[in-house]
Design a protein around this motif. Sequence first.
Motif: not given
Length: 294
Positions: A47-49, A75-78, A176-179, A228-229
């Motif tokens: 939601l945040i991203l 998503g599966g990894a997390n 976007s990839k992270v989101g 990421q940063w």
Amino acid sequence: MIFNLPVFILMGASIMWGLSWIPLKYINNMGVDGLTLTLLTYGILALILSQFLLKHIKIMCEHKRAIFFIALFGGGANLAFTYALINGEVIRVMVLFYLLPVWGVLGGKFFLKESIDSWRYMGVFLAVCGAFLILGGFDAFSTPPSWIDLIALLSGLFFAMNNLTFRAAQAVPVSSKVGIMFLGCFTLCGFLLLGGAEEITLDISYETWILILAYSIFWLLLANIGSQWGVTHMEAGRSSIIIILELITAVISASIIAGEIMTPLEYLGGVFILSAALIEALRTKDDDIPQTTI
């Protein structure tokens, strides 16, 4: 000595990842089951991203295949990693997750057509030997690994595949990839809960909701942003070595706080896997650009 901000931030993020089992198990002990906890935390992050997803919707539509695989593998990894940490032994889960050199080498070889040198093959050999020892050595043939062991292994495999997809999808912005990765984790949790894999936790107290929000925003989100940063502001080999601090932090904290003890054979396996991760980190080059894009 010159203060290096990217190094400091990546070290902090890696330590946060290594300690993430503490709030996860604490909230779980308050009555929130694993799938529900994962659904809520990654739903909040998605939601945040969402603003970045909406902003880059046109680019994502042009790379639907990449978006699908990031949602699936990321998503599966997390999901697998979080669930294994909540329900399993922290040290065992973390060490099995760090079989990344095996999956990274195989995925890079067959999907991105990367050349594999002798050092990377040595890393794969050490990682496989380490996993063999951790899973019980030759006893593993008579007693199959636990389902948590399999989920931990799956989390590492999915994470490696997600990394390959991230690198191949050069045209899609990182935000976007992270989101999409967060949204994929939320969606997979939803499907599993609807399919009856686990009963959804409905009775959540106000205090627990506060902890879930705090963990999502001030721990999980900051750890993701920091990783990421930091990675994008330093050499690839240097960042890979620093990220191993996550494993070291988890092992030390679980030994001190949770009192987890591994057998000498398991510790030897852990040393093999850590050595494989160091080999992979030391040989990483900044010009590792995939020959295949998706």
